[in-house]
Design a protein around this motif. Structure first.
Motif, short mmCIF file in Angstrom:
data_model
loop_
_atom_site.label_atom_id
_atom_site.label_comp_id
_atom_site.label_asym_id
_atom_site.label_seq_id
_atom_site.Cartn_x
_atom_site.Cartn_y
_atom_site.Cartn_z
N ARG A 28 0.83 -1.21 0.00
CA ARG A 28 0.00 0.00 0.00
C ARG A 28 0.87 1.26 0.00
O ARG A 28 0.62 2.21 -0.76
N VAL A 80 2.26 1.93 -3.40
CA VAL A 80 1.26 2.50 -4.31
C VAL A 80 1.04 3.97 -4.00
O VAL A 80 0.95 4.81 -4.91
N ARG A 98 -5.96 3.75 -6.79
CA ARG A 98 -5.27 2.87 -7.73
C ARG A 98 -5.49 1.45 -7.24
O ARG A 98 -4.92 1.04 -6.23
N GLY A 99 -6.35 0.73 -7.94
CA GLY A 99 -6.74 -0.59 -7.46
C GLY A 99 -7.57 -0.45 -6.19
O GLY A 99 -8.52 0.34 -6.12
N ILE A 100 -7.21 -1.20 -5.15
CA ILE A 100 -7.93 -1.14 -3.89
C ILE A 100 -7.35 -0.12 -2.94
O ILE A 100 -7.86 0.07 -1.84
N TYR A 101 -6.30 0.58 -3.36
CA TYR A 101 -5.62 1.52 -2.47
C TYR A 101 -6.00 2.95 -2.83
O TYR A 101 -6.19 3.28 -4.01
N HIS A 136 -11.35 -3.70 1.63
CA HIS A 136 -12.43 -3.43 0.68
C HIS A 136 -13.62 -2.69 1.31
O HIS A 136 -14.24 -1.87 0.63
#
Length: 455
Positions: free
Chosen positions: A37, A40, A109-112, A356
């Protein structure tokens, strides 16, 4: 203590030690996910802008000084062989004011997600320059070039407006670069030539729209500095060497005011050491500001939760063992192990779900799933729905207490101490008449499964 009881307690202790292996593996997963994380977030900041620190403005006056070098020629006459010294004079503002209005936004960005801020800053102040710029030597030996105002900005990619300086009714354009090494990156603006023969007051102001990621900090360069920041972020973390003199925090955001003077910052002396000795650490370290990063994210909360895992397993096994000895039930070590593995899986579920749906809801779902699974299993192990429900209720209470410990960090030690003392008291009361020497001397009586209490 009889041999059977010793073997049983040894087996339980061995299971607890073995369960530390998956717990350490899950703890490693938490660290790995947190590092991923953070990587990112650094990528997002790299493509936009990093933490921001505003340092300045500082007035810089370049000068040339004629240095006399008297010599004696072959005829024994004294003559001057002058040479020119180049240097700069630096002045900090007499008054420095910054009023910042900050709005935050999320970039995913994605799940972060990374939290960016956009700060609308109004900077005002005044320079008070002494006559002859405070020079005590022969003033006639000095020649001055056009002065300029330098403002350090740690990441100039975050500047979102065309900067214009308002100076005594004039509007002057900033250009990139401070040309002052110890200020780092930033901007500068060339000023009109000064009348150095007398004291001069220069009032200035400019607007600075600044984007950044993480934290916004200000260097209080004024003899008296006043900084006010308001934002729509309800979880500020105030950083730096000075805390706000006044602050208000609510669900809609926060406002904070800082007040400093040269007496508290010693900024003039710090700048002098920076210029003369190239020791600028003390100068740059006098900043303050606010961080817009969530101070307690899901990874930190998950890491805190897993630190209580061993306590949870011990307390659960103790409850299991208590039912076993009080009701003469035979609980196999494999059944202890399955319950322990279910407890360990709670932390893996908590970590994966919190990425999530947020930590609170993830905790509720993970704890509920583990309580239901263990409760269903224990009802059959203890051969009684009533005892199984009682055990499940106790486990649910433990999860509730753990959430309280995670939420009230300042009182975690007190709450944990009271919890352990209370559980110790309950255990002692329930076993006060138990014949420990008699445990295991007769085989446990298998009880038929029923939905009522076991007599």
């Amino acid at each position: 203590m009889n041999k059977n009881l010793t073997i049983k307690l040894g087996a339980i202790a061995l299971l607890i030690l073995l369960l530390l292996i998956p717990l350490m593996m899950i703890d490693g997963v938490i660290d790995d996910r947190q590092q991923l994380r953070d990587g990112v977030l650094q990528d997002i900041a790299r493509s936009s802008s990093y933490n921001q620190q505003v340092s300045g403005p500082v007035m810089v006056v370049p000068y040339r000084r004629v240095m006399h070098n008297w010599k004696i020629n072959d005829k024994n006459k004294r003559y001057d062989d002058p040479w020119e010294e180049r240097g700069r004079l630096y002045f900090l503002p007499e008054r420095f004011e910054l009023d910042g209005q900050v709005q935050t936004e999320l970039r995913a960005r994605g799940i972060y997600e990374a939290r960016l801020f956009h700060a609308e800053n109004r900077i005002n102040g005044q320079f008070s320059l002494p006559a002859q710029l405070g020079i005590k030597e022969d003033f006639a030996d000095y020649q001055f070039d056009a002065p300029f105002l330098a403002v350090g900005i740690s990441d100039i990619r975050g500047i979102e407006n065309a900067l214009k300086l308002e100076l005594d009714g004039q509007r002057l354009d900033f250009v990139p670069g401070t040309q002052v090494g110890w200020l780092g990156e930033g901007v500068r603006v060339t000023l009109p030539l000064l009348d150095t023969s007398k004291a001069t007051e220069l009032a200035f102001g400019f607007d600075l729209r600044l984007q950044g990621t993480g934290a916004l900090q200000v260097l209080p360069v004024g003899k008296s500095s006043s900084v006010s920041i308001t934002a729509n972020w309800p979880h500020p973390s105030f950083v730096g060497n000075f805390l706000p003199a006044k602050r208000e925090i609510n669900d809609a955001g926060f406002s904070a005011d800082w007040q400093t003077t040269f007496f508290s910052t010693n900024m003039q002396d710090a700048m002098s050491r920076c210029v003369s000795n190239n020791d600028c650490e003390a100068f740059n370290a006098r900043s303050f500001g606010v961080s817009f990063i969530d101070p307690v994210d899901q990874y930190l909360k998950s890491d805190r939760a897993i630190k209580y895992a061993l306590l949870f397993i011990v307390l659960t096994f103790a409850g299991f063992f208590l039912f076993e000895v009080l009701k003469s039930l035979a609980v196999h070590p494999v059944q202890y192990a399955l319950v322990g593995v279910a407890l360990a899986f709670f932390y893996l579920l908590l970590l994966s779900l919190s990425e999530h749906i947020g930590f609170a809801l993830a905790y509720l779902l993970s704890a509920s799933g583990c309580v239901l699974l263990i409760g269903f299993y224990v009802c059959h192990v203890l051969r009684s729905v009533r005892h199984g429900l009682s055990f499940s209720a106790g486990l649910a209470a433990l999860y509730g207490l753990l959430y309280g410990l995670l939420s009230a960090e300042d009182y975690a030690l007190l709450m944990g101490s009271l919890l352990l003392f209370g559980l110790l008291g309950v255990f002692m009361v329930l076993t006060r008449k138990l014949d420990w020497y008699g445990i295991g001397q007769k085989s446990a009586k298998p009880l038929e499964f029923d939905i009522g209490a076991v007599q």
